[in-house]
Structure formats: structure tokens, C-alpha cells
Design a protein around this motif. Structure first.
Motif, PDB file in Angstrom:
ATOM      1  N   UNK A 128      -8.417   7.695  -5.421  1.00  0.00           N
ATOM      2  CA  UNK A 128      -7.534   8.277  -6.425  1.00  0.00           C
ATOM      3  C   UNK A 128      -6.316   8.850  -5.715  1.00  0.00           C
ATOM      4  N   UNK A 129      -5.129   8.618  -6.291  1.00  0.00           N
ATOM      5  CA  UNK A 129      -3.887   9.047  -5.657  1.00  0.00           C
ATOM      6  C   UNK A 129      -3.063   9.915  -6.598  1.00  0.00           C
ATOM      7  N   UNK A 130      -2.368  10.895  -6.016  1.00  0.00           N
ATOM      8  CA  UNK A 130      -1.462  11.732  -6.784  1.00  0.00           C
ATOM      9  C   UNK A 130      -0.135  11.038  -6.995  1.00  0.00           C
ATOM     10  N   UNK A 131       0.778  11.709  -7.667  1.00  0.00           N
ATOM     11  CA  UNK A 131       2.070  11.104  -7.999  1.00  0.00           C
ATOM     12  C   UNK A 131       2.888  10.789  -6.761  1.00  0.00           C
ATOM     13  N   UNK A 132       2.587  11.455  -5.636  1.00  0.00           N
ATOM     14  CA  UNK A 132       3.325  11.188  -4.397  1.00  0.00           C
ATOM     15  C   UNK A 132       2.631  10.161  -3.525  1.00  0.00           C
ATOM     16  N   UNK A 133       1.562   9.565  -4.041  1.00  0.00           N
ATOM     17  CA  UNK A 133       0.891   8.527  -3.287  1.00  0.00           C
ATOM     18  C   UNK A 133      -0.192   9.019  -2.359  1.00  0.00           C
ATOM     19  N   UNK A 379       4.160  -9.387   6.227  1.00  0.00           N
ATOM     20  CA  UNK A 379       4.664  -9.098   4.879  1.00  0.00           C
ATOM     21  C   UNK A 379       4.925  -7.602   4.787  1.00  0.00           C
ATOM     22  N   UNK A 380       6.137  -7.195   5.183  1.00  0.00           N
ATOM     23  CA  UNK A 380       6.459  -5.774   5.243  1.00  0.00           C
ATOM     24  C   UNK A 380       6.452  -5.104   3.883  1.00  0.00           C
ATOM     25  N   UNK A 381       6.904  -5.826   2.849  1.00  0.00           N
ATOM     26  CA  UNK A 381       6.917  -5.219   1.518  1.00  0.00           C
ATOM     27  C   UNK A 381       5.509  -4.869   1.056  1.00  0.00           C
ATOM     28  N   UNK A 382       4.545  -5.666   1.464  1.00  0.00           N
ATOM     29  CA  UNK A 382       3.180  -5.405   1.016  1.00  0.00           C
ATOM     30  C   UNK A 382       2.421  -4.463   1.944  1.00  0.00           C
ATOM     31  N   UNK A 391      10.146   4.221  -3.523  1.00  0.00           N
ATOM     32  CA  UNK A 391       9.637   2.854  -3.465  1.00  0.00           C
ATOM     33  C   UNK A 391       8.350   2.771  -4.285  1.00  0.00           C
ATOM     34  N   UNK A 392       8.299   1.822  -5.218  1.00  0.00           N
ATOM     35  CA  UNK A 392       7.136   1.739  -6.102  1.00  0.00           C
ATOM     36  C   UNK A 392       6.445   0.375  -6.035  1.00  0.00           C
ATOM     37  N   UNK A 396       1.466  -0.278   0.037  1.00  0.00           N
ATOM     38  CA  UNK A 396       1.513   0.981   0.766  1.00  0.00           C
ATOM     39  C   UNK A 396       2.664   1.878   0.346  1.00  0.00           C
ATOM     40  N   UNK A 397       3.141   1.727  -0.883  1.00  0.00           N
ATOM     41  CA  UNK A 397       4.164   2.653  -1.373  1.00  0.00           C
ATOM     42  C   UNK A 397       3.532   4.029  -1.584  1.00  0.00           C
ATOM     43  N   UNK A 398       4.351   5.041  -1.760  1.00  0.00           N
ATOM     44  CA  UNK A 398       3.843   6.402  -1.878  1.00  0.00           C
ATOM     45  C   UNK A 398       3.761   6.893  -3.329  1.00  0.00           C
TER      46      UNK A 398
END
Length: 472
Positions: A128-133, A379-382, A391-392, A396-398
Motif C-alpha cells: 500500500x502506498x501513500x499519495x507521495x508513493x 527501460x528507464x521509464x518503467x 511523474x505519474x 517506480x514513480x512516486x
């Protein structure tokens, strides 16, 4: 390129929980001890493969119900890089009830039988992740779902002067219907820790979509045949499963297929000579995956998986040896909207390899050594860690991270080795100690902890897994 990655990150949990166990109902039905069909907890003997090939129908009809339960302890070497280990890896180093399984398995009629399995998990399942990732916890327990299951019609005939066992399979997991412990779902390790789901990635790192990513999420129908006990061939097709019942759904992210054509195929050469048996085969699947509207940055894609596998067994009452190897090559063609958003380019690849060697003494004591490797497109974006909160997209976005750990160079490279020791004091009890050592994890000898942005050594993920399974 993590083809399975893109949202198949929980595949390893399903692979672990879907293994073929020596069920008491099967033993009662055939009036044979478990060791006739099983070398160990997840590996079939030639007799076991014949039993499955012929639709689980050999023997008499008995009560088809069986139960298994597993208690375990998982210890990850280090959680020092985590913001709070009690949040990112709760129960690390603690003995816990891990899961329980209910089976309806055995002969239903003269030509119809099955192995239907429901699982309830008491361990961690979903980060589970918070709004900041940042990972804020782990969803714990009591998930209940239809696990990898197989129902089939089988018949024996003489066709063109050849002995043919043929049939039709209805199942919910590509490769669960296979006879060998090399293909996904049945491949080693026959159990792995459910706590690893807190990583958002499996025991052996990135895996292909075929390697568990569609388990419990699809309905497959196929036809198969074994010709002269030498050539096995199967063709199946998989469809999206839609159900509002938790008993028919996967515990974890959904990899929704968006096409009615998702073919699976299997071809193998088989030979049994006395105590020795051999298999060389190939298998594959083409899957069209829809974008998940509930996961920001997810992408649609066409996954093409091609596999090669081999198995050798020498089985006697006292000394037995088995060896398996599996290689899967995956290529993914991404939807145009994902380029520059979720993935670096319109196409990526992932190659995985596993091999295992087991020695068993008297079906009571055993040891295995294993090696695993995955590598593929950068694949840096992924894959790459990105601390920018705006970045959404990518894994590995936050904001909506899929992964607890990220690559420092955009590559999924993961490899390592390990061993497992097991003891079977009675046919109903299996005790095992599994140790895994990582040389590289997500790109190299170091990677990034997504909860802090701190560097983490691959060896920090070295883990010990002790488990006890009881069957009734």
C-alpha cells in the motif's frame, strides 16, 4: 522490459501457491502411497503424469475433498534501507500461518476428473502506498480466491495404429494443465514466500506474463494428446474471466486481457525407460493485455512468450535424482500512447532462465540446488527510480508506484542461486528450508529502495524461507 512486470508483478505468489501437492484424496482414490505419483511436494513421477494425463480418473470414486495448510518464517537479510521495516516488510523473521487451501480433486466420472483449488492467504499480499508513493503498509490477510485449477475430459483410443490418450482441459491458469515441473505454475520453487509480495516483484525477479501473470484471471479451453507415450501436443485459448465473486478472482493486481484470441501451445518429446525418464519440449503463448484504467501509467501490450524446457528423472525407492531447466523469451509490443510515458520504446524483451537439481533419499530426505537469471531491455521509464513527485507513469514513480524496489540503471537484470533442504516425516507433512542468494537485482549489484531513495545491495535481499505444509 519487464514484460511480466508491467502489472504481473505478483506472479511469483501464484506460482508458489499453485504447486501440485500429493493430496490424500488422490492417494485414497488410487489406493497407492503418495510416493508413487510424487517425487517431492511439487514434482510428478511418470505414474503421476499418467494420472493427470488421463484426467485424474484412475481408480475408484472417493470423497474429493482435501485440505492443506502452511506455516512459515521468512527472513530477509537486511531492511536497513527502508523508511520503516515494520511497514515495508511486516512479519519479517516471524513465524506466521501463511495460507490454507481447499481442494476438490479426483474422479468425477469415468472420463472426467479435476483438481480444483481455493486459497486463503493470511500473509502479506499487496503493498500500500501513500499519495507521495512511499509504502505506507501492506494489505494483510484473509484473501480468498480460486487458485490455479484444472478440470478435464480424457479418453484412450487407438488412432492410425498408435495408442493415443487425448482430452479436453478447462482451466484458469496457462500451463497449470502441463505434466512436467518445468513450465510455469509447476516450476521450482514449488513454494516461495508470500511475504515477498511486499516487494511488488517475485522471488526470482522479473518474469514473463506467461509465468503466472494470468493465473486465476483467465478461462482456458484446450485439446491435448499423448501419442504412444512419446509425443505430447496441446493447443489452448484463453479468455478474460469476469466475476464479482472473490472466490473467482485473483488476490492482487489484474492483468486484464482485451482479446478473445490468446493462444497457448505445447509440444514435448517424452521417454520412460525403467527408472529413467526424459523430456525435451517447447511451449508458448501470445497475450493481448489491456491498459489497466486503475493504474496510472500502465500500458496495453501484445506479449509473445516462447519457451524451451527439459527434464530428467531417475527414480527408485531409495535414491532418486531429478534435473529441470526452463528458458523463456518474451517480446512485448507496446501501445503507442505508452512510448515516452510508461516505456522507453514501442518494443521490449525479457529473457528468463531457471535450472534445478534435486537428490532425494527414500522419499524422506531431499536437497536441491537452483540457479536463476533474468535480463532484458533497458527501460528507464518503467524500471528506474524517479523521486520527482510530478511523474505519474512507469512502475517506480512516486505517486502510484507498483514496485517497492527500483533499478538504478533502468535494467531488470537479476540473478542468483540457492538451495533447499526438505524432510518428509510422514506423507502428510513436508518441512523445508530454502535459502536464496542474489548476485544482481534489478540491474546490478545495487538497486534503489523506493521508500527512501537509498541504495541497496543485491545481497541485502538474500533470504531464508522455512515452511511446514500439512495435508489432510
Amino acid at each position: 522490459m519487464l514484460k511480466s512486470s508491467r502489472v504481473a508483478v505478483f506472479a511469483i505468489f501464484l506460482i508458489a501457491s499453485a504447486s501440485t501437492y500429493a493430496l490424500p484424496s488422490f492417494s485414497e482414490q488410487t489406493e497407492q502411497p503418495c510416493k508413487v505419483c510424487h517425487l517431492n511436494i511439487g514434482e510428478l513421477t511418470p505414474a503421476g503424469r499418467q494420472f493427470k494425463l488421463k484426467g485424474y480418473t484412475q481408480g475408484k470414486r472417493v470423497s474429493p475433498f482435501s485440505l492443506t495448510a502452511t506455516a512459515s518464517m521468512t527472513k530477509v537479510k537486511s531492511t536497513a534501507s527502508s523508511a520503516d521495516a515494520s511497514v515495508t516488510m511486516p512479519n519479517n523473521g516471524k513465524l506466521i500461518p501463511e495460507e490454507a487451501n481447499l481442494y476438490v480433486a479426483g474422479k468425477l466420472s469415468e472420463n472426467v476428473g479435476g483438481n480444483i483449488k481455493w486459497t486463503t492467504s493470511f500473509a502479506n499480499t499487496t503493498p500500500l502506498y501513500g499519495s507521495a508513493g512511499v509504502q505506507t503498509g501492506v494489505h494483510v490477510g484473509h484473501d480468498f480466491f480460486l487458485d490455479a485449477s484444472d478440470v478435464r475430459f480424457a479418453s484412450e483410443d487407438v488412432i492410425a495404429s498408435k495408442d493415443v490418450v487425448w482430452g479436453v482441459t478447462l482451466n484458469n491458469a496457462p500451463a497449470v494443465q502441463d505434466l512436467w515441473s518445468t513450465t510455469p505454475v509447476h516450476a521450482f520453487p514449488y513454494r516461495s514466500s508470500s511475504l515477498l509480495n511486499a516487494w511488488g516483484i517475485g522471488h526470482f525477479g522479473p518474469t514473463s506474463m506467461l509465468d503466472g501473470g494470468l493465473t486465476s484471471q483467465t478461462t482456458g479451453v484446450g485439446a491435448y494428446a499423448m501419442i504412444n507415450d512419446a509425443i505430447y501436443v496441446e493447443v489452448s485459448n484463453y479468455f478474460k474471466t469476469s466475476s464479482g465473486s472473490s472466490a473467482l478472482q485473483l488476490s492482487g493486481p489484474v492483468n486484464a486481457i482485451n482479446s478473445s484470441s490468446n493462444p497457448y501451445w505445447r509440444l514435448a518429446w517424452n521417454k520412460v525407460s525403467g527408472n529413467d525418464s526424459y523430456m525435451i519440449g517447447t511451449f508458448g503463448m501470445v497475450t493481448n493485455l489491456a491498459r489497466d484504467p486503475f493504474v496510472v501509467g500502465s500500458a496495453s501490450g501484445k506479449y509473445t512468450d516462447k519457451g524451451l524446457d527439459a527434464q530428467y528423472q531417475h527414480i527408485s525407492d531409495t535414491h532418486s535424482v531429478s534435473a529441470q531447466a526452463t528458458y523463456i523469451q518474451e517480446q512485448v509490443e507496446w501501445g503507442s500512447r505508452s512510448v515516452g510515458r510508461s516505456h522507453d520504446s514501442s518494443m521490449s524483451r525479457l529473457n528468463t532462465f531457471r535450472t534445478k537439481l534435486t537428490y532425494d533419499y527414500a522419499r524422506r530426505y531431499g536437497s536441491s540446488i537452483f540457479y536463476f537469471r533474468s535480463n532484458g531491455s533497458t527501460d528507464n521509464f518503467y524500471w528506474s527510480y524517479n523521486q520527482d513527485p510530478t511523474v505519474v507513469t512507469g512502475a517506480c514513480n512516486q505517486n502510484n508506484s507498483l514496485l517497492a524496489y527500483c533499478s538504478s540503471n533502468g535494467n531488470p537484470k537479476t540473478n542468483g542461486m540457492g538451495f533447499e533442504l526438505y524432510y518428509v516425516p510422514t506423507p502428510k507433512v513436508h518441512i523445508a528450508l530454502q535459502q536464496t542468494y542474489y548476485r544482481n537485482f534489478l540491474g546490478g549489484s545495487t538497486f534503489i529502495d523506493n521508500s527512501t531513495g537509498a541504495s541497496r545491495a543485491a545481497a541485502d535481499n538474500n533470504l531464508t524461507y522455512l515452511y511446514v505444509t500439512y495435508a489432510y
